[in-house]
Write a protein that holds these residues in place. Sequence first.
Motif, PDB file in Angstrom:
ATOM      1  N   LYS A   9       0.986  -1.243   0.045  1.00 54.58           N
ATOM      2  CA  LYS A   9       0.145  -0.035   0.051  1.00 54.58           C
ATOM      3  C   LYS A   9       0.877   1.151  -0.017  1.00 54.58           C
ATOM      4  O   LYS A   9       1.935   1.371   0.777  1.00 54.58           O
ATOM      5  N   ILE A  10       0.700   2.183  -0.849  1.00 54.33           N
ATOM      6  CA  ILE A  10       1.531   3.397  -1.193  1.00 54.33           C
ATOM      7  C   ILE A  10       0.546   4.484  -0.711  1.00 54.33           C
ATOM      8  O   ILE A  10      -0.285   4.779  -1.466  1.00 54.33           O
ATOM      9  N   PRO A  11       0.850   5.344   0.280  1.00 55.25           N
ATOM     10  CA  PRO A  11       0.092   6.695   0.422  1.00 55.25           C
ATOM     11  C   PRO A  11       0.005   7.656  -0.708  1.00 55.25           C
ATOM     12  O   PRO A  11       1.156   7.680  -1.436  1.00 55.25           O
ATOM     13  N   ASP A  12      -1.150   8.339  -0.851  1.00 52.96           N
ATOM     14  CA  ASP A  12      -1.006   9.258  -2.016  1.00 52.96           C
ATOM     15  C   ASP A  12       0.192  10.181  -1.862  1.00 52.96           C
ATOM     16  O   ASP A  12       0.641  10.484  -2.964  1.00 52.96           O
ATOM     17  N   ALA A  13       0.516  10.449  -0.800  1.00 52.79           N
ATOM     18  CA  ALA A  13       1.787  11.614  -0.571  1.00 52.79           C
ATOM     19  C   ALA A  13       3.055  10.880  -1.134  1.00 52.79           C
ATOM     20  O   ALA A  13       3.918  11.647  -1.478  1.00 52.79           O
ATOM     21  N   ASN A  14       3.159   9.588  -1.293  1.00 54.42           N
ATOM     22  CA  ASN A  14       4.261   8.838  -1.610  1.00 54.42           C
ATOM     23  C   ASN A  14       4.429   8.198  -3.015  1.00 54.42           C
ATOM     24  O   ASN A  14       5.152   7.553  -3.687  1.00 54.42           O
ATOM     25  N   ARG A  15       3.158   8.512  -3.752  1.00 54.13           N
ATOM     26  CA  ARG A  15       2.930   8.057  -5.180  1.00 54.13           C
ATOM     27  C   ARG A  15       3.809   8.431  -6.026  1.00 54.13           C
ATOM     28  O   ARG A  15       4.235   7.562  -6.730  1.00 54.13           O
ATOM     29  N   GLY A  48      -4.096   2.897  -4.513  1.00 57.30           N
ATOM     30  CA  GLY A  48      -2.984   2.831  -3.668  1.00 57.30           C
ATOM     31  C   GLY A  48      -2.522   1.444  -3.499  1.00 57.30           C
ATOM     32  O   GLY A  48      -1.426   1.212  -2.683  1.00 57.30           O
ATOM     33  N   ILE A  49      -3.228   0.433  -3.764  1.00 56.79           N
ATOM     34  CA  ILE A  49      -2.562  -0.954  -3.492  1.00 56.79           C
ATOM     35  C   ILE A  49      -2.004  -1.400  -4.777  1.00 56.79           C
ATOM     36  O   ILE A  49      -2.611  -1.306  -5.938  1.00 56.79           O
ATOM     37  N   LEU A  78      11.718   1.661  -0.832  1.00 57.58           N
ATOM     38  CA  LEU A  78      10.467   1.056  -0.677  1.00 57.58           C
ATOM     39  C   LEU A  78       9.913   1.348   0.722  1.00 57.58           C
ATOM     40  O   LEU A  78       8.766   1.431   0.894  1.00 57.58           O
ATOM     41  N   ARG A  79      10.685   0.779   1.381  1.00 61.43           N
ATOM     42  CA  ARG A  79      10.252   0.339   2.878  1.00 61.43           C
ATOM     43  C   ARG A  79      10.025   1.834   3.357  1.00 61.43           C
ATOM     44  O   ARG A  79       9.122   1.923   4.386  1.00 61.43           O
ATOM     45  N   ASP A  83       2.780   2.030   3.122  1.00 66.27           N
ATOM     46  CA  ASP A  83       2.015   2.189   4.429  1.00 66.27           C
ATOM     47  C   ASP A  83       1.914   0.778   5.002  1.00 66.27           C
ATOM     48  O   ASP A  83       1.176  -0.232   4.508  1.00 66.27           O
ATOM     49  N   GLY A  84       2.449   0.135   6.178  1.00 65.64           N
ATOM     50  CA  GLY A  84       2.604  -0.948   6.432  1.00 65.64           C
ATOM     51  C   GLY A  84       3.769  -1.615   5.635  1.00 65.64           C
ATOM     52  O   GLY A  84       4.463  -1.415   4.885  1.00 65.64           O
ATOM     53  N   ASP A  85       3.591  -3.211   6.003  1.00 69.64           N
ATOM     54  CA  ASP A  85       4.524  -4.123   5.492  1.00 69.64           C
ATOM     55  C   ASP A  85       4.112  -4.367   4.097  1.00 69.64           C
ATOM     56  O   ASP A  85       3.065  -4.724   3.895  1.00 69.64           O
TER      57      ASP A  85
END
Length: 99
Positions: A9-15, A48-49, A78-79, A83-85
């Motif tokens: 899962k990638i938050p919008d801010a990190n897209r 986001g997934i 990537l880490r 958002d999460g693992d």
Amino acid sequence: MIVITGRMKIPDANRKAFFDISERQVTLSREEDGCLSYSLFEDAMEPGIFFFYEEWKDRTAVDFHFAQAYCLDFVKHLRKLTDGDADMKIRTIAPKNAP
């Protein structure tokens, strides 16, 4: 053949940062001799997934891939973006004509 899947899962801010490092990862991975396919997809039902889908000739190709500096750099960055693992699975697929 080895199949690797990854889900994160990638938050919008990190897209944007995610796409920047992912484009490099996909491009360089596809150039490796043992890479049969390497793709990145976004879930149409859950933005986001993201999913990585990779096919490699054999375990030697996978080991070579994971040892590349660009791949190690990708994992490090990537880490910080997820958002999460992230979830990764590695599977060996037998050929159709295997006993």
